[in-house]
Design an enzyme around this catalytic site. Structure first.
Site, PDB file in Angstrom:
ATOM      1  N   SER A  61      -7.668 102.000 -32.076  1.00  0.00           N
ATOM      2  CA  SER A  61      -7.587 101.103 -30.927  1.00  0.00           C
ATOM      3  C   SER A  61      -7.752 101.884 -29.622  1.00  0.00           C
ATOM      4  CB  SER A  61      -6.278 100.318 -30.993  1.00  0.00           C
ATOM      5  OG  SER A  61      -6.308  99.201 -30.135  1.00  0.00           O
ATOM      6  N   ASP A 173      -9.113  95.149 -34.829  1.00  0.00           N
ATOM      7  CA  ASP A 173      -8.133  96.160 -34.451  1.00  0.00           C
ATOM      8  C   ASP A 173      -7.678  97.048 -35.604  1.00  0.00           C
ATOM      9  OD1 ASP A 173      -5.881  97.517 -33.368  1.00  0.00           O
ATOM     10  OD2 ASP A 173      -5.552  95.877 -31.972  1.00  0.00           O
TER      11      ASP A 173
END
Length: 298
Positions: A61, A173
């Site tokens: 991320s 993600d």
């Protein structure tokens, strides 16, 4: 393209086998953290000043974004400038679709303006990026291919950002599967494994106020669970004091970099001591047998 390693053949399935490179000295795993990921810049600044050799990186991320910039050779002062100049409009535009509310393309343009085209296999520092494959329902590690698209795939918060399409498969993600990507470092066989963990140790007490915070809270809960297991393989875990900073507030860049810098600087002597000790052990053991391989597990 999603490959298992910078010089390894492409593999199918979730776990990637890679031929082990020459053993590196220090590998650093950078966790997610939304705006708090700016603290990674401060940690890397402390490492540069303190002489810690960052020979390999893994990022999830926001950590993947910082990892790409550092691995591409963007100087830390320039990274600080970029962090201070970011505004909410730079991170995406409203683009309603069945897959998400925001398009991440504006952020892609910001990063590409800094680095130009980048491929993971040609970066100055080897970098592994963890993302979640929504088609195969599994963790994927990017080691070759378009570096910026891989990082943005890893940073695409579910339901908020549209998933990133790479080679016909959808990615979201990386914090869903490996918030602190310590496992992704294994293929580089570092003598010292360092992780930068940006989940505050204090439990939250505030109610989410909008969809973004709801989704961030869900990802946070999942990340807290999976980071507990992956962090066990680390030699040093650095936890900058990021709790006072809101996870989506971009106006605190200077404070976040400073928090990361102080946390990183405290651990520099310990990292260098471990490295010296283990290099001495390796010298006493002699060269490793040829053909030794490493497995990058799920």
């Amino acid at each position: 393209m999603v490959d298992s390693g910078s010089n390894a053949p492409r593999t199918n399935g979730g776990a990637d086998k890679v031929e082990a490179p020459v053993r590196c000295r220090v590998g650093v795993a950078l966790s997610g953290g939304a705006a708090r990921s700016m603290a990674h810049i401060g940690v890397l600044k402390a490492f540069d000043e303190g002489g810690v050799p960052v020979d390999a990186l893994a990022g999830t991320s926001g950590g993947a974004i910082i990892g790409v910039l550092y691995a591409a050779g963007v100087p830390v002062p320039r990274m600080e400038e970029i962090a201070r100049s970011l505004r909410r409009r730079d991170l995406g535009t409203i683009s309603l679709s069945r897959m998400g509310l925001i398009s991440i393309r504006p952020f892609q343009a910001v990063l590409e303006a800094v680095t130009g085209p980048l491929r993971l296999e040609t970066l100055r520092v080897p970098l592994a990026i963890v993302a979640t494959n929504l088609v195969r329902r599994e963790r994927r590690v990017f080691r070759t291919g378009d570096a910026i698209r891989a990082a943005l795939a890893s940073a695409s918060m579910p339901h908020v950002y549209r998933p990133m399409d790479i080679d016909g498969e959808l990615y979201t993600d990386g914090g869903v599967v490996e918030y602190l990507p310590a496992t992704a470092l294994e293929a580089y066989r570092p003598l010292v494994r360092v992780g930068v963990h940006l989940l505050p140790e204090d439990r939250y007490r505030s109610k989410p106020r909008h969809l973004g915070q709801v989704m961030a809270t869900i990802v946070n809960i999942v990340a807290r669970a999976n980071s507990a297991s992956t962090s066990q393989s680390l030699d040093v875990t650095i936890r900058p004091a990021v709790a006072p900073f809101a996870p989506f507030d971009l106006t605190n860049a200077a404070g976040l970099v400073e928090a990361g810098y102080h946390a990183g600087r405290r651990e520099v002597p310990r990292i260098l001591s471990l490295l010296e000790e283990r290099e001495r052990w390796m010298g006493e053991l002699g060269p490793e047998p040829e053909g030794t391989a490493s497995r990058d597990a799920r």
